[in-house]
Design a protein around this motif. Sequence first.
Motif, PDB file in Angstrom:
ATOM      1  N   GLU A  33       0.870  -1.161   0.000  1.00 45.94           N
ATOM      2  CA  GLU A  33       0.000   0.000   0.000  1.00 45.94           C
ATOM      3  C   GLU A  33       0.911   1.216   0.000  1.00 45.94           C
ATOM      4  O   GLU A  33       1.826   1.320   0.831  1.00 45.94           O
ATOM      5  CB  GLU A  33      -0.910   0.013   1.222  1.00 45.94           C
ATOM      6  N   SER A  34       0.715   2.089  -0.983  1.00 47.25           N
ATOM      7  CA  SER A  34       1.554   3.275  -1.080  1.00 47.25           C
ATOM      8  C   SER A  34       0.780   4.346  -1.816  1.00 47.25           C
ATOM      9  O   SER A  34       0.057   4.045  -2.770  1.00 47.25           O
ATOM     10  CB  SER A  34       2.829   2.934  -1.852  1.00 47.25           C
ATOM     11  N   MET A  35       0.937   5.558  -1.368  1.00 43.78           N
ATOM     12  CA  MET A  35       0.267   6.697  -2.012  1.00 43.78           C
ATOM     13  C   MET A  35      -1.236   6.426  -2.168  1.00 43.78           C
ATOM     14  O   MET A  35      -1.824   6.757  -3.183  1.00 43.78           O
ATOM     15  CB  MET A  35       0.895   6.974  -3.381  1.00 43.78           C
ATOM     16  N   LYS A  36      -1.822   5.774  -1.167  1.00 38.02           N
ATOM     17  CA  LYS A  36      -3.261   5.450  -1.149  1.00 38.02           C
ATOM     18  C   LYS A  36      -3.666   4.504  -2.275  1.00 38.02           C
ATOM     19  O   LYS A  36      -4.819   4.446  -2.679  1.00 38.02           O
ATOM     20  CB  LYS A  36      -4.136   6.732  -1.259  1.00 38.02           C
ATOM     21  N   MET A  37      -2.669   3.769  -2.793  1.00 36.89           N
ATOM     22  CA  MET A  37      -2.984   2.830  -3.873  1.00 36.89           C
ATOM     23  C   MET A  37      -2.536   1.437  -3.473  1.00 36.89           C
ATOM     24  O   MET A  37      -1.582   1.271  -2.719  1.00 36.89           O
ATOM     25  CB  MET A  37      -2.196   3.205  -5.141  1.00 36.89           C
ATOM     26  N   GLU A  38      -3.226   0.443  -4.014  1.00 42.24           N
ATOM     27  CA  GLU A  38      -2.746  -0.929  -3.880  1.00 42.24           C
ATOM     28  C   GLU A  38      -1.743  -1.166  -5.005  1.00 42.24           C
ATOM     29  O   GLU A  38      -2.046  -0.925  -6.169  1.00 42.24           O
ATOM     30  CB  GLU A  38      -3.908  -1.906  -4.005  1.00 42.24           C
ATOM     31  N   ILE A  39      -0.567  -1.622  -4.636  1.00 47.67           N
ATOM     32  CA  ILE A  39       0.492  -1.823  -5.630  1.00 47.67           C
ATOM     33  C   ILE A  39       0.840  -3.304  -5.671  1.00 47.67           C
ATOM     34  O   ILE A  39       1.568  -3.797  -4.807  1.00 47.67           O
ATOM     35  CB  ILE A  39       1.781  -1.040  -5.247  1.00 47.67           C
ATOM     36  N   PRO A  40       0.316  -4.052  -6.633  1.00 53.11           N
ATOM     37  CA  PRO A  40       0.690  -5.468  -6.716  1.00 53.11           C
ATOM     38  C   PRO A  40       2.171  -5.586  -7.090  1.00 53.11           C
ATOM     39  O   PRO A  40       2.629  -4.885  -7.985  1.00 53.11           O
ATOM     40  CB  PRO A  40      -0.187  -6.006  -7.853  1.00 53.11           C
TER      41      PRO A  40
END
Lengths: 70, 509
Positions: A33-40
């Motif tokens: 989780e980074s910058m309010k995004m889910e990052i696969p």
Amino acid sequence: MKTIKSPMAGSVWKIVATVGQEIDYGDTILILESMKMEIPVEADSAGRIVKFLVAEGDVVDDGVVLAELA
Amino acid sequence: MTNVYDKLDKKQAWAKAGGRNSPRAAKWLEGRMFVRDRIQALLDGEPEFEDGLLAGSEKDVPADAVVTVIGSVLGRKVAIIANDFTTKAGTWGYQTFLKITRFQELALQLKIPLIYLVDSAGARIDEQKQCFLGRRAWGNIWFNQVKISGAIPQICVLFGPSPAGAAYIPGLCETVIMVDKQATAYLGSPRMVHMAIGEEISEEDLGGARMHCAVSGLGDILVKSDAEAIEVTKRYLAFMPQSYLERPAVVADTGKASPPDLREVIPVNEKLPFDMKIVIDAIADDDSVLEHKALFAKEIVTSFVRIGGMGVGVVANNSKFKGGVLFNDSSDKAARFIWLCNAFSIPLLFLQDISGYMIGSSAEKAGIIRHGAKLLSAVCEATVPRITVLVRKAYGGGYLGMAGAPTQPDAMLALPTAMPALVGPETAINAIHFNHIQALPEAERAAFVAKKREEYAEDIDVFTAAADPFAVEAVVHPNELRKELIQRFRAYSLKTPVVYEKRNPIHPV
């Protein structure tokens, strides 16, 4: 030893692969989780997961080794 | 007395053969094309004329290892400078440099694209005394490239090596097409690297085509073979005008056969990544997408596409990679693409789904503000027709870097999924209500935060933005976007670009 590294700074939200699992190029092993995004985070080569070097909730920086592959 | 006509035939045939008949060349040519075959494949027919064919013949170097011709590609005149690797490994001597610089000047005078077909082991050390130091020397090649940049298209197709100083030929061209496992560029060779700093590295890892296209960003388009390099060059050229004085040709609209339902493609949940390339494909004419830097900084996509037959440069956040966040490399990639499109009158389309520029100590130390400012500067300077579409998130500085309304696009459009705001709901509620949240009993905090976030999310939806007449010109159904863009680009292409009078802005880098 092949490794999978963190593409960016963030926290480990969910580990989706398991130790011992055979994975292919492009398979998602965990989600940051980074910058309010889910990052696969995807494997950039095929192999078997030997171990994870992070746990859910850990804060990681860009380039940190997340898992080792054999 | 020698028959002068026989002499001419003989000398021309000898020069045209280059080194292709040598035993070493036969092996080298396996899987590669001879320089004149590359030129032939690129041109519609035979070259229209060639300069300097007999240069270098006195020192027994056919054409001095470089071929310079004028010809037509898809009916348009171009200038070609092509190294012959079979002759002295394509190295540069004195006549090579004279031929190259003469052709650069000619292409600029004629206002036609200049294509460098590069395959050269670099400078010829035994000719350095004549060629290195003076005012008329190898370095004029780069001096000319800089002078030409932005006036006529300069394309570098890298078929083989381009080491040391020669590496600045791709470095100074706006677009570099590289053949995988053949092309290399580095300042110091593996041997030199080992001597100077003790590092052991292969040529491929040090400066191979894949490394440059995926990691350094020097390469723009990676191809598998000489033939593919030439095909891609033709496709790329079709998007370019002859010079900055002209506009690129508009072709017939090939239409869109079966567009996907974009409502199914774009998740409303802003945290979920999706592939923005599907959106680009959906709005582009069939088979028209040519991606630039596809392997580099994938969190931003830069592609040439046709929309209703008109060539358009697309800059789009792709949340599928690194959340679509703007980093140094993504900012650089987008800025340079914008400069390229603006130089050659190619309209720009921005597709926003951006949670911001990267934050944190690593990003700050690496200079995210400088790189972010570079993108802002490129956007604000662009005078070509420019449309921005708010696809989903549009937060903070990222909203401006991706050509938000204050940067004066011709149109600001939004899909119903758009969420333009200074910050997203989570950050906002934490900032606005921090003291209140801290004062609440532990058990009540989560519910309070969730309620406030929901209210905030409602408040920043696109319909609120559309109610402000200056925020968006129109809210568009995603499946109507292609039609809307065709009509708007056709209209905005009527505008006269603004030219600011000053020497140069001081660009952030």
